[in-house]
Write an enzyme that holds these catalytic residues in place. Structure first.
Site, PDB file in Angstrom:
ATOM      1  N   TYR A   1     -10.933  -8.162  17.738  1.00 49.92           N
ATOM      2  CA  TYR A   1      -9.624  -8.774  17.448  1.00 49.92           C
ATOM      3  C   TYR A   1      -9.850 -10.013  16.596  1.00 49.92           C
ATOM      4  O   TYR A   1     -10.672 -10.854  16.937  1.00 49.92           O
ATOM      5  CB  TYR A   1      -8.898  -9.172  18.737  1.00 49.92           C
ATOM      6  CG  TYR A   1      -7.638  -8.364  18.915  1.00 49.92           C
ATOM      7  CD1 TYR A   1      -6.606  -8.482  17.992  1.00 49.92           C
ATOM      8  CD2 TYR A   1      -7.495  -7.464  19.966  1.00 49.92           C
ATOM      9  CE1 TYR A   1      -5.459  -7.711  18.115  1.00 49.92           C
ATOM     10  CE2 TYR A   1      -6.349  -6.696  20.089  1.00 49.92           C
ATOM     11  CZ  TYR A   1      -5.333  -6.817  19.163  1.00 49.92           C
ATOM     12  OH  TYR A   1      -4.206  -6.060  19.280  1.00 49.92           O
TER      13      TYR A   1
ATOM     14  N   GLU B   1      -6.964 -11.843  14.888  1.00 50.49           N
ATOM     15  CA  GLU B   1      -5.657 -12.310  14.388  1.00 50.49           C
ATOM     16  C   GLU B   1      -5.823 -13.645  13.679  1.00 50.49           C
ATOM     17  O   GLU B   1      -6.543 -14.528  14.166  1.00 50.49           O
ATOM     18  CB  GLU B   1      -4.671 -12.438  15.549  1.00 50.49           C
ATOM     19  CG  GLU B   1      -4.134 -11.092  15.995  1.00 50.49           C
ATOM     20  CD  GLU B   1      -3.187 -11.205  17.169  1.00 50.49           C
ATOM     21  OE1 GLU B   1      -3.141 -12.267  17.820  1.00 50.49           O
ATOM     22  OE2 GLU B   1      -2.477 -10.219  17.439  1.00 50.49           O
TER      23      GLU B   1
ATOM     24  N   ASP C   1       3.316  -3.277  -8.425  1.00 46.91           N
ATOM     25  CA  ASP C   1       2.657  -2.428  -7.427  1.00 46.91           C
ATOM     26  C   ASP C   1       1.782  -1.460  -8.218  1.00 46.91           C
ATOM     27  O   ASP C   1       2.268  -0.496  -8.798  1.00 46.91           O
ATOM     28  CB  ASP C   1       3.737  -1.693  -6.623  1.00 46.91           C
ATOM     29  CG  ASP C   1       3.149  -0.668  -5.669  1.00 46.91           C
ATOM     30  OD1 ASP C   1       1.918  -0.462  -5.689  1.00 46.91           O
ATOM     31  OD2 ASP C   1       3.934  -0.070  -4.917  1.00 46.91           O
TER      32      ASP C   1
ATOM     33  N   THR D   1      -2.828  -0.108  -3.220  1.00 44.66           N
ATOM     34  CA  THR D   1      -3.561   0.606  -2.176  1.00 44.66           C
ATOM     35  C   THR D   1      -5.033   0.508  -2.555  1.00 44.66           C
ATOM     36  O   THR D   1      -5.372   0.244  -3.714  1.00 44.66           O
ATOM     37  CB  THR D   1      -3.183   2.097  -2.137  1.00 44.66           C
ATOM     38  OG1 THR D   1      -3.364   2.642  -3.447  1.00 44.66           O
ATOM     39  CG2 THR D   1      -1.727   2.290  -1.717  1.00 44.66           C
TER      40      THR D   1
ATOM     41  N   LYS E   1      -6.612   5.070  -3.511  1.00 41.68           N
ATOM     42  CA  LYS E   1      -6.246   6.013  -4.574  1.00 41.68           C
ATOM     43  C   LYS E   1      -7.300   5.935  -5.682  1.00 41.68           C
ATOM     44  O   LYS E   1      -8.436   6.299  -5.432  1.00 41.68           O
ATOM     45  CB  LYS E   1      -4.816   5.733  -5.038  1.00 41.68           C
ATOM     46  CG  LYS E   1      -3.801   6.020  -3.918  1.00 41.68           C
ATOM     47  CD  LYS E   1      -2.370   5.776  -4.312  1.00 41.68           C
ATOM     48  CE  LYS E   1      -1.453   6.005  -3.116  1.00 41.68           C
ATOM     49  NZ  LYS E   1      -0.059   5.609  -3.391  1.00 41.68           N
TER      50      LYS E   1
ATOM     51  N   ARG F   1      -8.592   3.839   3.236  1.00 44.37           N
ATOM     52  CA  ARG F   1      -7.128   3.852   3.268  1.00 44.37           C
ATOM     53  C   ARG F   1      -6.629   2.467   3.661  1.00 44.37           C
ATOM     54  O   ARG F   1      -6.947   1.976   4.747  1.00 44.37           O
ATOM     55  CB  ARG F   1      -6.678   4.910   4.287  1.00 44.37           C
ATOM     56  CG  ARG F   1      -5.226   5.292   4.253  1.00 44.37           C
ATOM     57  CD  ARG F   1      -5.024   6.663   4.888  1.00 44.37           C
ATOM     58  NE  ARG F   1      -5.599   7.681   4.011  1.00 44.37           N
ATOM     59  CZ  ARG F   1      -4.973   8.185   2.943  1.00 44.37           C
ATOM     60  NH1 ARG F   1      -3.762   7.808   2.629  1.00 44.37           N
ATOM     61  NH2 ARG F   1      -5.575   9.079   2.180  1.00 44.37           N
TER      62      ARG F   1
END
Ligand SMILES: *Cc1c(COP(=O)(O)O)cnc(C)c1O
Length: 415
Positions: free
Chosen positions: A51, A53, A196, A222, A225, A231
């Protein structure tokens, strides 16, 4: 020997069937690619347990020293790759990256102007079925009958709609995007400009497509791609004030703990993108797409806009008896995976469509060059010429499988 093989044979077998599928078929979905085995190793690493955060050196949990180190490395590499000052590498996907941008820079009901989904835009650019079209008032520009964006038309639409933010970038646009022209439009109406580059990022990183910097205020992409990474998504900017807002929007705004194993994988992917070999890959992606456009149009099919400047082509069947859905299914039976797509002048529904989108990135990653793409483009045309000849499709499927097996990246399903 894998743990899974003993503890969960059921899943193990499904994963192995997927490897077989990927090896046997020709993957030509423009948004897909084959990532690097090292990227997959990082995604299976111990960082999945952590974790973290917050952001490097500003965490809510202890024991984050190595999470900090790997996230900072991913940030530094992203900034170097795209030539910008700030990057947030935590978005779980491209859609979360875009949601983070809106959350950071807009208030509910603010106006956004994006590319129409049916003209090549993305759901997250204001479509009514996406939160981007429910939380904000969305307006759209599109392409003309020649398949290209007319920037004067976009200017007119921007003047009329007065958006607070303009989105440029697309999921199915075969031509270069003129970020400078979008900047002029944004300046004219006092809007923020958001690019984008999910589809073209791998080309941008190689200098094979103009960069959205310095024209755009904020840029998302992304990473899976054309970049061939894991991903995920990232957000970039040169504006410190925007960077701060973006960071708060991603965490705690819309996400919780970052996927540190994926961030490690993003760092590895960017490392690959920074190598000199990456330029050769991006050049080959474009050269291969051009072969598709040339051969398929020579064979009598309507390639939207007359060709391509990037990694994909759109083929229109507006003047044919069959639909995009029919072509998608027939090519699937022939072992060639593409997707149906709406085209300029579309009259069929989005579930049927009058076109297909074909991309070169995945097969280029497998090592295929112009010679293989010429064969494939001819077989695609053969299938389209004989859309109902299932015996021919089965024959081509065998030929394509043989070709695919000459270009194998993965010798196993799990790294
Ligand atoms: C693929 C894509 C996205 C969304 O990415 P996901 O990771 O699927 O959420 C956003 N914008 C554009 C232009 C895309 O092509």
């Amino acid at each position: 020997m894998y743990f899974m093989e003993n503890s969960d044979k059921e899943v193990f077998e499904i994963i192995n069937k997927e490897l077989q599928r990927q090896n046997d078929h020709l993957e030509m979905i423009a948004s897909e690619n084959f990532t690097f085995p090292a990227v997959m190793e990082a995604m299976g690493s111990v960082f999945t347990n952590k974790y973290a955060e917050g952001y490097p050196n500003k965490r809510y949990y202890g024991g984050c020293e190595y999470a900090d180190e790997v996230e900072q490395l991913a940030i530094d590499r992203a900034c170097k790759l795209f030539g910008c000052k700030f990057a947030n590498v935590q978005p779980h996907s491209g859609s979360q990256a875009n949601q983070g941008v809106y959350q950071a820079l807009l208030k509910p009901y603010d106006k956004i102007l994006g590319m129409d989904l049916s003209h090549g835009g993305h759901l997250t650019h204001g479509s009514k079925v996406s939160s981007s079209g429910k939380l904000y008032q969305s307006f759209f520009y599109g392409v003309e009958s020649d398949g290209r964006i007319d920037y004067d038309r976009v200017m007119d639409i921007a003047r009329i709609t007065q958006p607070k933010l303009i989105v440029c970038g697309a999921s199915a646009y075969p031509r270069e995007i003129d970020f400078k022209a979008f900047r002029e439009i944004a300046d004219e109406v006092g809007a923020l400009l958001f690019a984008d580059i999910a589809h073209i990022a791998g080309l941008v990183a190689a200098g094979e497509h103009p960069s959205p910097f310095p024209y755009c205020d904020v840029v998302t992409t992304t990473t899976h791609k054309t970049l061939r990474g894991p991903r995920g998504g990232i957000i970039m900017t040169n504006d410190e004030d925007i960077a701060k807002k973006i960071n708060s929007a991603i965490f705690p705004g819309i996400q919780g703990g970052p996927l540190v194993h994926v961030i490690a994988a993003k760092a590895i992917g960017f490392g690959e993108n920074l190598k000199p070999e990456w330029k050769a890959y991006a050049k080959q992606v474009k050269a291969n797409a051009k072969v598709l456009a040339d051969v398929i149009s020579k064979r009598g099919y309507d390639v939207v806009s007359g060709g391509t400047d990037n990694h994909l082509i759109l083929v229109s069947f507006l003047n044919k008896e069959f639909s995009g859905k029919d072509a998608d299914a027939a090519l699937g039976n022939a072992g060639i995976t593409v997707n149906k797509n709406t085209v300029p002048g579309e009259f069929r529904s989005p579930f049927v469509t009058s076109g297909i989108r074909i991309g070169s990135p995945a097969l280029t990653a497998r090592g295929m060059k112009e010679a293989e793409f010429e064969i494939i483009a001819n077989r695609i045309s053969d299938v389209l010429d004989n859309i109902n000849d299932t015996a021919l499709h089965a024959k081509i499927r065998e030929e394509m499988k043989e070709l695919a097996h000459k270009f194998i990246i993965y010798d196993r399903a799990i790294y």
